[in-house]
Design a protein around this motif. Structure first.
Motif, PDB file in Angstrom:
ATOM      1  N   SER A  51      -3.824  -8.855  15.449  1.00 39.72           N
ATOM      2  CA  SER A  51      -3.570  -8.434  14.079  1.00 39.72           C
ATOM      3  C   SER A  51      -3.166  -6.969  14.047  1.00 39.72           C
ATOM      4  CB  SER A  51      -4.832  -8.618  13.231  1.00 39.72           C
ATOM      5  OG  SER A  51      -5.184  -9.983  13.199  1.00 39.72           O
ATOM      6  N   LEU A  52      -2.062  -6.685  13.381  1.00 45.70           N
ATOM      7  CA  LEU A  52      -1.584  -5.307  13.241  1.00 45.70           C
ATOM      8  C   LEU A  52      -1.563  -4.962  11.754  1.00 45.70           C
ATOM      9  CD1 LEU A  52       1.462  -5.529  15.693  1.00 45.70           C
ATOM     10  CD2 LEU A  52      -0.837  -4.675  16.187  1.00 45.70           C
ATOM     11  N   PRO A  53      -2.043  -3.785  11.381  1.00 47.77           N
ATOM     12  CA  PRO A  53      -2.059  -3.426   9.958  1.00 47.77           C
ATOM     13  C   PRO A  53      -0.642  -3.393   9.396  1.00 47.77           C
ATOM     14  CG  PRO A  53      -3.342  -1.865  11.263  1.00 47.77           C
ATOM     15  CD  PRO A  53      -2.621  -2.739  12.235  1.00 47.77           C
ATOM     16  N   LEU A  54      -0.512  -3.895   8.189  1.00 50.64           N
ATOM     17  CA  LEU A  54       0.772  -3.813   7.483  1.00 50.64           C
ATOM     18  C   LEU A  54       0.735  -2.498   6.703  1.00 50.64           C
ATOM     19  CD1 LEU A  54       3.438  -4.949   6.487  1.00 50.64           C
ATOM     20  CD2 LEU A  54       2.199  -6.368   4.889  1.00 50.64           C
ATOM     21  N   ARG A  55       1.368  -1.475   7.264  1.00 53.84           N
ATOM     22  CA  ARG A  55       1.211  -0.121   6.716  1.00 53.84           C
ATOM     23  C   ARG A  55       2.428   0.321   5.915  1.00 53.84           C
ATOM     24  NH1 ARG A  55      -2.666   2.696   9.380  1.00 53.84           N
ATOM     25  NH2 ARG A  55      -3.327   2.083  11.470  1.00 53.84           N
ATOM     26  N   ALA A  56       2.154   1.154   4.913  1.00 63.04           N
ATOM     27  CA  ALA A  56       3.253   1.904   4.309  1.00 63.04           C
ATOM     28  C   ALA A  56       3.666   2.961   5.334  1.00 63.04           C
ATOM     29  CB  ALA A  56       2.777   2.571   3.035  1.00 63.04           C
ATOM     30  N   LYS A  57       4.903   3.419   5.242  1.00 57.67           N
ATOM     31  CA  LYS A  57       5.379   4.386   6.242  1.00 57.67           C
ATOM     32  C   LYS A  57       4.497   5.639   6.239  1.00 57.67           C
ATOM     33  CE  LYS A  57       9.571   6.794   7.748  1.00 57.67           C
ATOM     34  NZ  LYS A  57       8.923   7.146   8.984  1.00 57.67           N
ATOM     35  N   GLY A  58       4.079   6.032   7.400  1.00 56.83           N
ATOM     36  CA  GLY A  58       3.278   7.244   7.532  1.00 56.83           C
ATOM     37  C   GLY A  58       1.784   7.009   7.364  1.00 56.83           C
ATOM     38  N   GLN A  59       1.404   5.808   6.938  1.00 58.16           N
ATOM     39  CA  GLN A  59      -0.021   5.551   6.675  1.00 58.16           C
ATOM     40  C   GLN A  59      -0.833   5.533   7.968  1.00 58.16           C
ATOM     41  OE1 GLN A  59      -1.767   1.535   5.596  1.00 58.16           O
ATOM     42  NE2 GLN A  59      -1.424   2.401   3.570  1.00 58.16           N
ATOM     43  N   GLY A  60      -1.973   6.223   7.929  1.00 54.36           N
ATOM     44  CA  GLY A  60      -2.905   6.123   9.046  1.00 54.36           C
ATOM     45  C   GLY A  60      -2.755   7.187  10.115  1.00 54.36           C
ATOM     46  N   ARG A  61      -1.875   8.172   9.898  1.00 52.19           N
ATOM     47  CA  ARG A  61      -1.764   9.228  10.907  1.00 52.19           C
ATOM     48  C   ARG A  61      -2.815  10.309  10.709  1.00 52.19           C
ATOM     49  NH1 ARG A  61       3.430  12.468  12.208  1.00 52.19           N
ATOM     50  NH2 ARG A  61       2.740  12.587  14.356  1.00 52.19           N
TER      51      ARG A  61
ATOM     52  N   TRP B 187      -4.302  -0.151   4.378  1.00 53.10           N
ATOM     53  CA  TRP B 187      -3.594  -1.416   4.481  1.00 53.10           C
ATOM     54  C   TRP B 187      -4.469  -2.493   3.858  1.00 53.10           C
ATOM     55  CZ3 TRP B 187      -6.077   0.198   9.160  1.00 53.10           C
ATOM     56  CH2 TRP B 187      -6.990  -0.700   9.680  1.00 53.10           C
ATOM     57  N   ASN B 188      -3.865  -3.392   3.113  1.00 46.92           N
ATOM     58  CA  ASN B 188      -4.667  -4.444   2.492  1.00 46.92           C
ATOM     59  C   ASN B 188      -4.386  -5.810   3.108  1.00 46.92           C
ATOM     60  OD1 ASN B 188      -2.150  -4.778   1.489  1.00 46.92           O
ATOM     61  ND2 ASN B 188      -2.636  -4.033  -0.568  1.00 46.92           N
ATOM     62  N   ARG B 189      -3.499  -5.837   4.110  1.00 44.01           N
ATOM     63  CA  ARG B 189      -3.292  -7.075   4.844  1.00 44.01           C
ATOM     64  C   ARG B 189      -2.681  -6.717   6.200  1.00 44.01           C
ATOM     65  NH1 ARG B 189       1.442 -10.832   2.829  1.00 44.01           N
ATOM     66  NH2 ARG B 189       1.143 -11.459   4.989  1.00 44.01           N
ATOM     67  N   THR B 190      -2.539  -7.723   7.031  1.00 41.07           N
ATOM     68  CA  THR B 190      -1.941  -7.461   8.337  1.00 41.07           C
ATOM     69  C   THR B 190      -0.545  -8.079   8.381  1.00 41.07           C
ATOM     70  OG1 THR B 190      -3.011  -9.433   9.209  1.00 41.07           O
ATOM     71  CG2 THR B 190      -4.139  -7.353   9.573  1.00 41.07           C
ATOM     72  N   ILE B 191       0.245  -7.653   9.352  1.00 42.11           N
ATOM     73  CA  ILE B 191       1.579  -8.210   9.531  1.00 42.11           C
ATOM     74  C   ILE B 191       1.422  -9.710   9.834  1.00 42.11           C
ATOM     75  CG2 ILE B 191       3.615  -8.169  11.045  1.00 42.11           C
ATOM     76  CD1 ILE B 191       3.065  -5.159  11.466  1.00 42.11           C
TER      77      ILE B 191
ATOM     78  N   SER C  52       0.840  -1.184   0.000  1.00 43.83           N
ATOM     79  CA  SER C  52       0.000   0.000   0.000  1.00 43.83           C
ATOM     80  C   SER C  52       0.883   1.246   0.000  1.00 43.83           C
ATOM     81  CB  SER C  52      -0.921  -0.016   1.211  1.00 43.83           C
ATOM     82  OG  SER C  52      -0.167  -0.180   2.386  1.00 43.83           O
ATOM     83  N   THR C  53       0.247   2.390  -0.119  1.00 46.52           N
ATOM     84  CA  THR C  53       0.967   3.657  -0.162  1.00 46.52           C
ATOM     85  C   THR C  53       0.405   4.559   0.928  1.00 46.52           C
ATOM     86  OG1 THR C  53      -0.654   4.403  -1.735  1.00 46.52           O
ATOM     87  CG2 THR C  53       1.435   3.592  -2.629  1.00 46.52           C
ATOM     88  N   THR C  54       0.997   5.727   1.050  1.00 52.27           N
ATOM     89  CA  THR C  54       0.482   6.655   2.042  1.00 52.27           C
ATOM     90  C   THR C  54      -0.156   7.830   1.337  1.00 52.27           C
ATOM     91  OG1 THR C  54       2.202   5.993   3.542  1.00 52.27           O
ATOM     92  CG2 THR C  54       1.107   8.069   3.997  1.00 52.27           C
ATOM     93  N   SER C  55      -1.404   8.052   1.642  1.00 52.63           N
ATOM     94  CA  SER C  55      -2.119   9.175   1.050  1.00 52.63           C
ATOM     95  C   SER C  55      -1.604  10.454   1.679  1.00 52.63           C
ATOM     96  CB  SER C  55      -3.603   9.006   1.339  1.00 52.63           C
ATOM     97  OG  SER C  55      -4.232  10.222   1.605  1.00 52.63           O
ATOM     98  N   PRO C  56      -1.486  11.537   0.891  1.00 52.50           N
ATOM     99  CA  PRO C  56      -1.228  12.813   1.559  1.00 52.50           C
ATOM    100  C   PRO C  56      -2.404  13.109   2.486  1.00 52.50           C
ATOM    101  CG  PRO C  56      -1.685  13.127  -0.800  1.00 52.50           C
ATOM    102  CD  PRO C  56      -1.682  11.652  -0.547  1.00 52.50           C
ATOM    103  N   ALA C  57      -2.145  13.775   3.583  1.00 50.57           N
ATOM    104  CA  ALA C  57      -3.236  14.082   4.515  1.00 50.57           C
ATOM    105  C   ALA C  57      -4.302  14.885   3.789  1.00 50.57           C
ATOM    106  CB  ALA C  57      -2.698  14.875   5.691  1.00 50.57           C
ATOM    107  N   ILE C  58      -5.536  14.518   3.985  1.00 57.83           N
ATOM    108  CA  ILE C  58      -6.638  15.239   3.346  1.00 57.83           C
ATOM    109  C   ILE C  58      -6.861  16.522   4.134  1.00 57.83           C
ATOM    110  CG2 ILE C  58      -9.143  15.188   3.081  1.00 57.83           C
ATOM    111  CD1 ILE C  58      -7.792  13.574   0.971  1.00 57.83           C
ATOM    112  N   PRO C  59      -6.782  17.675   3.467  1.00 57.72           N
ATOM    113  CA  PRO C  59      -7.046  18.906   4.210  1.00 57.72           C
ATOM    114  C   PRO C  59      -8.485  18.893   4.709  1.00 57.72           C
ATOM    115  CG  PRO C  59      -6.795  19.370   1.859  1.00 57.72           C
ATOM    116  CD  PRO C  59      -6.509  17.920   2.042  1.00 57.72           C
ATOM    117  N   VAL C  60      -8.648  19.327   5.921  1.00 52.72           N
ATOM    118  CA  VAL C  60      -9.987  19.241   6.495  1.00 52.72           C
ATOM    119  C   VAL C  60     -10.733  20.506   6.145  1.00 52.72           C
ATOM    120  CG1 VAL C  60     -11.269  18.792   8.576  1.00 52.72           C
ATOM    121  CG2 VAL C  60      -8.981  17.905   8.313  1.00 52.72           C
ATOM    122  N   THR C  61     -11.501  20.445   5.097  1.00 52.66           N
ATOM    123  CA  THR C  61     -12.117  21.672   4.586  1.00 52.66           C
ATOM    124  C   THR C  61     -13.627  21.653   4.683  1.00 52.66           C
ATOM    125  OG1 THR C  61     -12.089  20.631   2.432  1.00 52.66           O
ATOM    126  CG2 THR C  61     -10.304  22.160   2.912  1.00 52.66           C
TER     127      THR C  61
END
Lengths: 770, 116
Positions: free
Chosen positions: A473-483, A495-499, A253-262
């Motif tokens: 189960s822990l999400p298998l994240r790309a760096k920065g994903q989910g903050r 995340w599309n799978r877990t560690i 997976s990848t990390t989405s840029p943070a969505i501006p809260v508008t």
């Protein structure tokens, strides 16, 4: 004639009135005649010592079961097979905790309006919208794939139902009479709902909304300065330098840029932070103990409630012989010991719940974009019954991410939560395997099957093995994903799978001779998977624990008791000398001088008899809010969060002239020293104005053990509790040691336990030997 | 004398009957006993009042004593700060009023039949 008619009308009328619930303003009183009746009402619940050793007979049971109650009313179950054992566990749990079982499964499912009326409709809607029933159905499905799990869960349910079927309304627990309703049959599905409610308590913390707004307000550079991901000085659970003996899976997976809260997101509503929860567990190897045998300790600091969240018991069958606490709603012992081993857990700080902004494809919001395609939403129709006899249907919209919130601060956001997934295996078996485990290999095998809520499991066996393994189960994240709130139009942003379970962090028999956890960050930077979270638990308890355990040797159970009761605060140790230094040359009033003189002598121990903890607490709080006064202007309607204490302390010690210490409201440029003095002045004023005047930490800070229905008269207020959230004795106004256990793996095993169930001031204590 | 015997009968019968029937079983007991004994309406009311009042009060008192007053203290606080012991006379009063009215109806009903 008239007299007969009048008196009969009066008599029948009165019986009718006394048989009906009375509405007085917002509260509903139970039917008064029925409630006061000595044969049917609350008097029936005025218990005397009535539990003698009993033998149970039921057609649902294969063979004879014996349950002995000891002088603390702890049941000791002796069954001829495991089916009967779980049946008996259900039976005694219902006998002591029937209302708790009923209300917790109702609360989890969003079914409180059904018994308490419209005032709880919003709560029920929140539970339905966060997918509690959806998650419970998925969990049930994963359990149903395993016959042994179902044997256990069904026997437990049958035990509860066997008890319920024996009850006449007069025998119902008091709360049923107060709320005026009847207990309902238990089912395996309700156990699944209960597990989901534990996932809310333990595995649902995140700051996505707050971080997104803060990032937008502050910009990247300032945000990174105030909210670094990790405390560089943190002392992780897995000893630094531990080798990872696996080839890591690459996150696809990848990390989405943070969505501006508008889109006008307001202050977080509906998913507020739960109460502070902080737990400790550890095990020391025989090399560090006086007896040469390992000692394991568990000290889960959940919210203190009546009835207690835990239910203590002893379970014996030809296949197992274990002692410890269970959670009413689930079979097995959760934290405990058997003849060969002991185990316990603390909560994992890892973030397992993310929010995704849906990219709608039409105005009606029935279609959305995902990976360039237009997909239809699906619906779950949640019917909520209301006590008045009405019902409403709440239609919850689901996307591939999960449920979408229809209103409030998270409007239009979809929830991706690990607890919605059933899990690839039946994790009901984990605790059964632990209860029967004989050695560390069986422990590790049990861990591989565990799904949620993720926990730091500590383990010790008689072969002098100690281990700590992250289970769940822990999400298998790309760096920065989910903050941050992420873009939900690309499935790769999640995340599309877990560690793989075998890659979860683990330490077995480390060189330092102990394993420990206190909710802090799991590993150092060498762990090949991305970790996010941890913010909810600062690191002071974990670091304190590791410092003490490193220096201890010839350890006895008594030493461990003292460690569990330690009120030492590393936070105070780190910052207080700098605070005292900062005002060393200042001219102080005599009141301020008293505080300073006291704190110069203080050993950073939150001892309830001393006043210095209160001095420090007030002074530090003023310092904290003065430091982050930049946040004062943020309107309350916006979701925001403030930096952690460790960041303040880091800057105070290493960059005292940084602009964060400058007050925004003045023209002068203040430094750390200036605001320390200002904070002292304000803290002194606050101390003087306290009503009633506090003469000690214990007099100032009370701890309430609250009844689950928050009824007046049913909760217990404890004065004079030592400890603090930053100390190992992590007691706060609502949280504290809900269960304490110290197990030494001697022959036979010896253990001390503390279990707060209802005694007004002094916790019950007992020694158990098998 | 008739009064005392009647109220004791109401008390004892309802004490046992209400452990079998619904919570208001003492009311028909008072009704029937007062009807059979054929007391004057005023005396009947008194017999029911004292009889069922005692039955409820004594049962509550025993329960409270055996429980060392733990539960009544909590219920008292829930009901706006009543002292726990006061729930025993309050319980007795509930029984008394219901018993009195039940017995009064029973006696007046019987009088109606006899007077015909």
């Amino acid at each position: 004639m008239l007299r007969f008619i009048l008196s009969t009308i009066a008599c029948v009328g009165l019986v009718w009135v006394f048989n009906s619930p009375l509405k007085t303003g917002a509260t509903t009183l139970p039917p008064l005649g029925k409630f006061f009746s000595p044969s049917h009402g609350f008097w029936v619940n005025a218990e005397k010592d009535k539990y003698l050793n009993t033998a149970l007979r039921s057609s649902d049971v294969n063979e004879h079961i014996e349950i002995a109650f000891d002088d603390r009313l702890i049941p000791h179950i002796f069954a001829s097979n495991d089916h009967d054992l779980y049946f008996a566990q259900g039976y005694v749990t219902a006998m002591h905790r029937l209302w708790q079982l009923d209300i917790s499964s109702r609360a989890a499912a969003g079914r409180l309006s059904e018994i308490m009326g419209k005032s709880l409709l919003n709560y029920d809607k929140k539970q339905r919208r966060r997918g509690m029933t959806f998650g419970a159905e998925n969990t049930l499905e994963s359990w149903q794939r395993d016959a042994e799990s179902m044997m256990m869960l069904e026997a437990y349910a049958a035990g509860i139902n066997a008890y319920i079927s024996r009850l006449k309304p007069r025998d119902y627990p008091l709360e049923f009479k107060l709320i005026n309703y009847q207990p309902e049959e238990w089912s395996v599905y309700k156990s699944a709902l209960f597990v989901k409610s534990m996932c809310v308590t333990l595995n649902s913390r995140e700051y996505d909304l707050e971080f997104s707004t803060m990032l937008e307000m502050l910009g990247q550079e300032k945000f990174d300065f105030l909210f670094p991901e990790f405390n560089p000085d943190s002392d992780p659970i897995i000893p630094p330098g531990t080798k990872w003996e696996f080839d890591p899976v690459i996150a696809e997976s990848t990390t989405s840029p943070a969505i501006p809260v508008t889109h006008g997101i307001g202050k977080r509503a509906g998913f507020e932070e739960e109460y502070y929860v902080g737990s400790n567990n550890w095990a020391v190897s025989g090399e560090k103990t006086a007896s040469g045998n390992p000692i394991l300790c568990n000290d889960p600091h959940l919210s203190l409630s009546l009835p207690s969240i835990w239910y203590e018991l002893h379970m014996n069958s030809p296949e197992q012989n274990c002692y410890g606490v269970s959670l009413p709603g689930m079979p097995c012992i959760i934290s405990g010991f058997n003849e060969d081993a002991a185990w316990g857990m603390t909560n994992v700080g890892q973030d397992v719940l993310d929010w995704y902004q849906i990219d709608w494809a039409n105005d009606e919001k029935t279609k959305y974009h995902l990976d360039g395609e237009v997909l239809d939403v699906t619906y779950r129709y949640e019917k909520i019954e209301i006590a008045s006899g009405d019902a409403i249907v709440d239609t919850v919209v689901y996307t591939k991410w999960g449920p979408v919130m229809p209103e409030g601060s998270h409007e239009g956001l979809a929830m991706r939560w690990i607890a919605h997934d059933g899990g690839p295996f039946s994790d009901a078996m984990t605790f059964r395997a632990l209860d029967k485990s004989k050695n560390v290999h069986e422990f590790l095998a049990a861990m591989d099957q565990y799904h949620a809520p993720a926990q730091n499991f500590v383990f010790a066996d008689k072969g002098n093995n100690i281990a700590l393994r992250i289970g769940g189960s822990l999400p298998l994240r790309a760096k920065g994903q989910g903050r941050f709130i992420s873009d939900g139009s690309k499935s790769a942003n999640g995340w599309n799978r877990t560690i793989p379970p075998a890659h979860n962090p683990v330490t077995i028999n480390p060189e330092r001779g102990f394993v420990s956890s206190a909710n802090q960050r799991t590993t150092d930077d060498t762990y090949p998977y991305y970790y996010t979270g941890g913010r909810y638990f600062e690191d002071y308890r974990g670091a304190t624990l590791n410092r003490y355990l490193s220096s201890m040797h010839d350890i006895t159970r008594n030493d461990m008791q003292q460690l569990q009761q330690s009120g030492f605060s590393m936070k105070a140790e780190q910052i207080l000398p700098a605070m005292l230094d900062a005002i060393a040359d200042a001219t102080l009033t005599s009141e301020e001088q008293t505080i300073v003189d006291g704190l110069l002598q203080w050993d950073y121990d939150y001892d309830h008899t001393r006043i210095e903890p209160l001095y420090f607490e007030l002074w530090y709080q003023h310092l904290y809010y003065k430091t982050w006064d930049e946040f004062d202007d943020i309107p309350d309607t916006i979701a925001y969060t403030m930096p952690e204490s460790w960041r303040l302390i880091d800057l105070a010690l290493n960059a005292p002239d940084t602009t964060v210490f400058d007050l925004v409201t003045t023209d002068e440029k203040e430094s750390f020293d200036d605001i320390v003095l200002l904070s002292l002045q304000e803290a002194t004023e606050e101390l003087e104005s306290l009503e009633p005047k506090a003469s000690s930490w214990g007099a100032y800070r009370t701890t309430t053990i609250q009844h689950l229905a928050n009824l007046p008269g049913m909760s217990v207020k404890l004065n004079n509790t030592s400890g603090h959230g930053d100390a190992l004795n992590a007691i706060s106004t609502r949280n504290g040691p809900s269960w304490r256990m110290i197990v030494e793996l001697n022959d036979p095993v010896e253990a001390h336990v503390v279990y707060r169930v209802g005694s007004p001031a002094i916790p019950d204590r007992g020694i158990m030997m098998i | 004398m008739k009064l005392i015997l009647t109220l004791i009968t109401i008390g004892i019968l309802s004490y046992f009957a209400q452990s079998l029937g619904p919570w208001w079983t003492g009311v028909p007991v008072a009704f029937l006993v007062a009807a059979i004994v054929q007391l004057k309406p005023g005396t009947a009311f008194l017999a029911g009042f004292i009889g069922l009042g005692l039955a409820w009060g004594v049962a509550a008192g025993i329960a409270d004593f055996e429980n060392s007053g733990i539960l009544s203290a909590r219920i008292g606080e829930m009901l706006g700060g009543l002292p726990g012991w006061s729930l025993v006379p309050v319980t007795a009063l509930f029984g008394a009023v219901l018993g009195g009215l039940g017995a009064l109806s029973g006696a007046s009903g019987m009088k109606l039949i006899i007077d015909k």
